[in-house]
Design a protein around this motif. Sequence first.
Motif, PDB file in Angstrom:
ATOM      1  N   LEU A  79       1.069  -1.430  -0.090  1.00 20.06           N
ATOM      2  CA  LEU A  79      -0.087   0.097  -0.422  1.00 20.06           C
ATOM      3  C   LEU A  79       0.703   1.180  -0.145  1.00 20.06           C
ATOM      4  CD1 LEU A  79      -2.769  -1.098   2.754  1.00 20.06           C
ATOM      5  CD2 LEU A  79      -3.138  -0.864   0.411  1.00 20.06           C
ATOM      6  N   ARG A  80       0.515   2.047  -0.906  1.00 17.93           N
ATOM      7  CA  ARG A  80       0.989   3.925  -0.838  1.00 17.93           C
ATOM      8  C   ARG A  80       0.913   4.113   0.742  1.00 17.93           C
ATOM      9  NH1 ARG A  80      -1.727   3.254  -4.857  1.00 17.93           N
ATOM     10  NH2 ARG A  80      -3.149   5.255  -4.492  1.00 17.93           N
ATOM     11  N   PRO A  81       1.454   5.248   0.900  1.00 16.95           N
ATOM     12  CA  PRO A  81       0.918   5.942   2.217  1.00 16.95           C
ATOM     13  C   PRO A  81      -0.136   6.420   2.142  1.00 16.95           C
ATOM     14  CG  PRO A  81       3.693   5.907   1.198  1.00 16.95           C
ATOM     15  CD  PRO A  81       2.703   5.324   0.939  1.00 16.95           C
ATOM     16  N   LEU A  82      -0.808   6.918   3.102  1.00 16.79           N
ATOM     17  CA  LEU A  82      -2.511   7.280   2.559  1.00 16.79           C
ATOM     18  C   LEU A  82      -2.089   8.978   2.659  1.00 16.79           C
ATOM     19  CD1 LEU A  82      -4.403   5.322   5.504  1.00 16.79           C
ATOM     20  CD2 LEU A  82      -4.706   4.733   2.828  1.00 16.79           C
ATOM     21  N   CYS A  83      -3.289   9.180   2.184  1.00 11.50           N
ATOM     22  CA  CYS A  83      -3.897  10.620   1.876  1.00 11.50           C
ATOM     23  C   CYS A  83      -5.061  10.809   1.589  1.00 11.50           C
ATOM     24  CB  CYS A  83      -2.225  11.350   1.329  1.00 11.50           C
ATOM     25  SG  CYS A  83      -2.869  11.134  -0.664  1.00 11.50           S
ATOM     26  N   HIS A  84      -4.894  11.664   1.771  1.00  9.99           N
ATOM     27  CA  HIS A  84      -7.011  12.359   1.576  1.00  9.99           C
ATOM     28  C   HIS A  84      -6.894  12.226   0.373  1.00  9.99           C
ATOM     29  CE1 HIS A  84      -6.310  13.563   6.116  1.00  9.99           C
ATOM     30  NE2 HIS A  84      -5.830  14.020   5.833  1.00  9.99           N
ATOM     31  N   SER A  85      -6.173  12.183  -0.603  1.00  8.52           N
ATOM     32  CA  SER A  85      -7.013  11.692  -1.659  1.00  8.52           C
ATOM     33  C   SER A  85      -8.465  10.985  -1.819  1.00  8.52           C
ATOM     34  CB  SER A  85      -6.043  11.771  -2.925  1.00  8.52           C
ATOM     35  OG  SER A  85      -5.742  10.303  -3.438  1.00  8.52           O
ATOM     36  N   GLY A  86      -9.010  11.381  -3.167  1.00  5.91           N
ATOM     37  CA  GLY A  86     -10.027  10.317  -3.426  1.00  5.91           C
ATOM     38  C   GLY A  86      -9.705   8.870  -3.450  1.00  5.91           C
TER      39      GLY A  86
END
Length: 104
Positions: A79-86
Amino acid sequence: TYQLLTLLKKCKTRLIIFDEVNHLADRGGQKSHYMVGDWIKSLSSESRIPIALAGTHAAKVLWMTNEQVGDRFHEAIQLRPLCHSGEDRKELKAVLKAFSSLIK
């Protein structure tokens, strides 16, 4: 291990998640990596509860050192690091939904 198995049974645990497993691989050599992998394999067999390992790429040494552990963990999901993108929210929901369906 006996106490952990008892607790898992009494709590009706349906999934064990070991987070930051890479720390188990950061220290020690091949012998300790094999022993840790063997303990995880043993816990899996004795508890009969699915186990998910989470950590950085360095954790891979655990199942590469102990072939029997590698045989029990058939899939690695990166998994990529999470961010707030949809798109990231959609991916997280899909992963959680997949985990949820496995423990029902």
